[in-house]
Design a protein around this motif. Structure first.
Motif, short mmCIF file in Angstrom:
data_model
loop_
_atom_site.label_atom_id
_atom_site.label_comp_id
_atom_site.label_asym_id
_atom_site.label_seq_id
_atom_site.Cartn_x
_atom_site.Cartn_y
_atom_site.Cartn_z
N ASP A 271 -2.12 18.34 -1.95
CA ASP A 271 -2.66 17.96 -3.27
C ASP A 271 -3.18 16.52 -3.20
OD1 ASP A 271 -0.35 16.52 -3.07
OD2 ASP A 271 0.54 17.22 -4.94
N GLN A 272 -3.66 16.04 -4.32
CA GLN A 272 -4.14 14.66 -4.40
C GLN A 272 -3.14 13.84 -5.20
OE1 GLN A 272 -7.05 13.48 -3.02
NE2 GLN A 272 -7.26 15.52 -2.12
N GLN A 273 -3.05 12.59 -4.86
CA GLN A 273 -2.14 11.72 -5.61
C GLN A 273 -2.60 11.59 -7.06
OE1 GLN A 273 -1.99 7.58 -4.43
NE2 GLN A 273 -0.04 7.29 -5.45
N ASP B 193 0.84 -1.22 0.00
CA ASP B 193 0.00 0.00 0.00
C ASP B 193 0.86 1.26 0.00
OD1 ASP B 193 -2.35 -1.39 -0.05
OD2 ASP B 193 -2.62 -1.37 2.13
N ALA B 194 1.92 1.24 0.81
CA ALA B 194 2.80 2.43 0.87
C ALA B 194 3.45 2.67 -0.50
CB ALA B 194 3.86 2.23 1.95
N ILE B 195 3.84 1.59 -1.17
CA ILE B 195 4.46 1.73 -2.50
C ILE B 195 3.46 2.36 -3.47
CG2 ILE B 195 5.26 0.40 -4.52
CD1 ILE B 195 6.62 -1.51 -2.45
N ARG B 196 2.21 1.91 -3.39
CA ARG B 196 1.19 2.46 -4.31
C ARG B 196 0.79 3.89 -3.96
NH1 ARG B 196 -0.64 -1.51 -7.59
NH2 ARG B 196 0.08 -3.53 -6.90
N LYS B 197 0.85 4.24 -2.70
CA LYS B 197 0.39 5.58 -2.28
C LYS B 197 1.48 6.64 -2.35
CE LYS B 197 -3.71 4.52 0.18
NZ LYS B 197 -4.37 4.01 1.33
N ARG B 198 2.74 6.24 -2.40
CA ARG B 198 3.81 7.25 -2.51
C ARG B 198 3.74 7.92 -3.88
NH1 ARG B 198 7.52 8.87 -5.31
NH2 ARG B 198 6.81 7.23 -6.72
N TYR B 199 3.92 9.21 -3.89
CA TYR B 199 4.01 9.94 -5.16
C TYR B 199 4.82 11.20 -4.90
CZ TYR B 199 0.65 13.22 -3.18
OH TYR B 199 0.05 14.14 -2.37
N SER B 200 5.19 11.88 -5.96
CA SER B 200 5.96 13.11 -5.81
C SER B 200 5.01 14.26 -5.53
CB SER B 200 6.75 13.39 -7.09
OG SER B 200 7.74 12.42 -7.25
N CYS B 201 5.04 14.73 -4.30
CA CYS B 201 4.12 15.78 -3.85
C CYS B 201 4.77 17.14 -4.08
CB CYS B 201 3.81 15.56 -2.37
SG CYS B 201 2.79 16.86 -1.68
#
Ligand SMILES: Cc1cc2nc3c(=O)[nH]c(=O)nc-3n(C[C@H](O)[C@H](O)[C@H](O)COP(=O)(O)O)c2cc1C
Length: 170
Positions: free
Chosen positions: A149-151, A5-13
């Motif tokens: 922001d949103q992912q 889940d953490a891998i999928r939820k990480r993004y460049s904010c």
């Protein structure tokens, strides 16, 4: 949150709330870096965590004026004091630091924080701002804070474009 889940939820904010990060969360994040693997277990990474607003603004200028970096409650400056080269010919410093930083990014995600890797910066300017000695390499920066922001949807290649079985087929 599990690792997948953490891998999928990480993004460049690139938009952050003006909200301090709790010391307990910062401690948990540094612990995630501390436990990362490193070549020969040298652990030659050093992390400087910048929270003061005026220093963050100085780092914005050292990072090609990427304004969101100044919004983030913290900037992690990842350094290494190693110039060791492995048998495979690769330097350990950028590899070890990158592993630790991604531990940080995933741990931050679990804690409801967001991150952005920053490679677009001038190491000599960062060195000067933070009094980093000349024998230490400034490897990478990472913005850290509460996301405003949103992912976005992750844009990635399909698995069979990047991995194959047994023999090179690309
Ligand atoms: C080594 C590295 C350096 C990066 N440098 C920057 C940067 O300076 N500024 C920025 O806005 N994003 C930077 N990024 C973020 C990438 O653009 C981003 O990871 C990529 O577009 C994939 O998007 P995602 O992280 O949201 O999945 C960097 C990422 C990596 C891994």
């Amino acid at each position: 949150m599990n690792v997948a889940d953490a891998i999928r939820k990480r993004y460049s904010c690139r938009e952050y709330h003006d909200r301090q990060i709790e010391q307990e969360k910062l401690d948990t994040i540094i612990e995630a870096a501390r436990l990362a693997p490193s070549a020969k277990n040298l652990q030659d990474w050093r992390f400087v965590i910048i929270t003061k607003k005026e220093t963050r603004q100085m780092l914005v200028k050292a990072a090609n004026n990427q304004q969101f970096l100044g919004q983030a409650a913290a900037i992690i400056v990842a350094c290494s004091n190693s110039d060791h080269v492995m048998t495979c010919g690769q330097q350990i410093a950028p590899i070890d630091v990158a592993i630790a930083l991604e531990h940080i990014a995933l741990q931050a995600t679990e804690l409801g924080l967001a991150t952005c890797w920053i490679g677009s910066f001038f190491p000599e300017k960062v060195r000067k701002i933070l009094d980093i000695p000349s024998n230490i390499n400034v490897i990478e920066l990472m913005a850290l804070g509460y996301p405003a922001d949103q992912q976005p949807e992750l844009k990635r290649e399909p698995a069979n474009n990047i991995a194959c079985l047994e023999k090179w087929i690309f």
